[in-house]
Design a protein around this motif. Structure first.
Motif, PDB file in Angstrom:
ATOM      1  N   SER A 161       0.815  -1.213   0.000  1.00  0.00           N
ATOM      2  CA  SER A 161       0.000   0.000   0.000  1.00  0.00           C
ATOM      3  C   SER A 161       0.853   1.269   0.000  1.00  0.00           C
ATOM      4  O   SER A 161       0.405   2.308  -0.489  1.00  0.00           O
ATOM      5  N   SER A 188       3.454   2.049  -1.762  1.00  0.00           N
ATOM      6  CA  SER A 188       3.758   2.510  -3.115  1.00  0.00           C
ATOM      7  C   SER A 188       2.545   3.175  -3.768  1.00  0.00           C
ATOM      8  O   SER A 188       2.688   4.091  -4.561  1.00  0.00           O
ATOM      9  N   LYS A 189       1.341   2.726  -3.425  1.00  0.00           N
ATOM     10  CA  LYS A 189       0.121   3.326  -3.981  1.00  0.00           C
ATOM     11  C   LYS A 189      -0.040   4.779  -3.548  1.00  0.00           C
ATOM     12  O   LYS A 189      -0.648   5.577  -4.253  1.00  0.00           O
ATOM     13  N   TYR A 190       0.471   5.106  -2.365  1.00  0.00           N
ATOM     14  CA  TYR A 190       0.329   6.455  -1.820  1.00  0.00           C
ATOM     15  C   TYR A 190       1.604   7.274  -1.921  1.00  0.00           C
ATOM     16  O   TYR A 190       1.669   8.379  -1.389  1.00  0.00           O
TER      17      TYR A 190
END
Length: 143
Positions: free
Chosen positions: A116, A118-120
């Motif tokens: 998660s 890397s998503k943010y």
């Protein structure tokens, strides 16, 4: 006659101290999952697992972004599905399996956090602090 009462209520509603409790932001997010599992030789039990995430760690330097808050909000919800999948991979447990199960759930949550980040757009070295606060069995009506 009603004027002093009205004045008192007005002062209570519009002072900063009265609003202090309304704007409080918790430093942690807590949640639990419950899964029905079979305990070998004992029957069906509800396994309760609770996890707590720290929203705002003591060292706030890398944690002041909106992206970090969004990450914590997302992970605080998604961990439940990850935990349930991990628990329900086996259909039978021994009581002595619970510590190893807790470790597997923690590892699965750590993987969720890692993916998660890397998503943010959060650096991999940014620490997300969480803890399994409890894991226990509750008897069902069938036992």
């Amino acid at each position: 006659m009603h004027r002093p009462l009205f004045l008192t209520l007005f002062l209570l509603l519009f002072t900063a101290n009265a609003y202090a409790g309304l704007s409080y932001s918790s430093y942690d997010s807590r949640g639990s999952v419950v899964a029905a599992v079979e305990i070998e030789g004992k029957g069906i039990y509800n396994l309760v697992l609770s996890v707590q995430f720290l929203n705002e760690p003591y060292d706030k330097k890398p944690y002041t972004t909106d992206q970090y808050e969004e990450l914590i909000n997302r992970v605080s919800v998604e961990w439940r599905g990850v935990a349930l999948k991990t628990i329900l991979k086996n259909n039978k447990y021994k009581i002595t399996d619970l510590p190893a199960l807790e470790l597997r759930v923690n590892k699965a949550i750590q993987e969720l956090i890692k993916s998660s980040k890397s998503k943010y757009g959060i650096k991999n070295d940014a620490e997300v602090i969480f803890s399994t606060t409890s894991i226990y069995l509750v008897e069902t009506d069938e036992n």
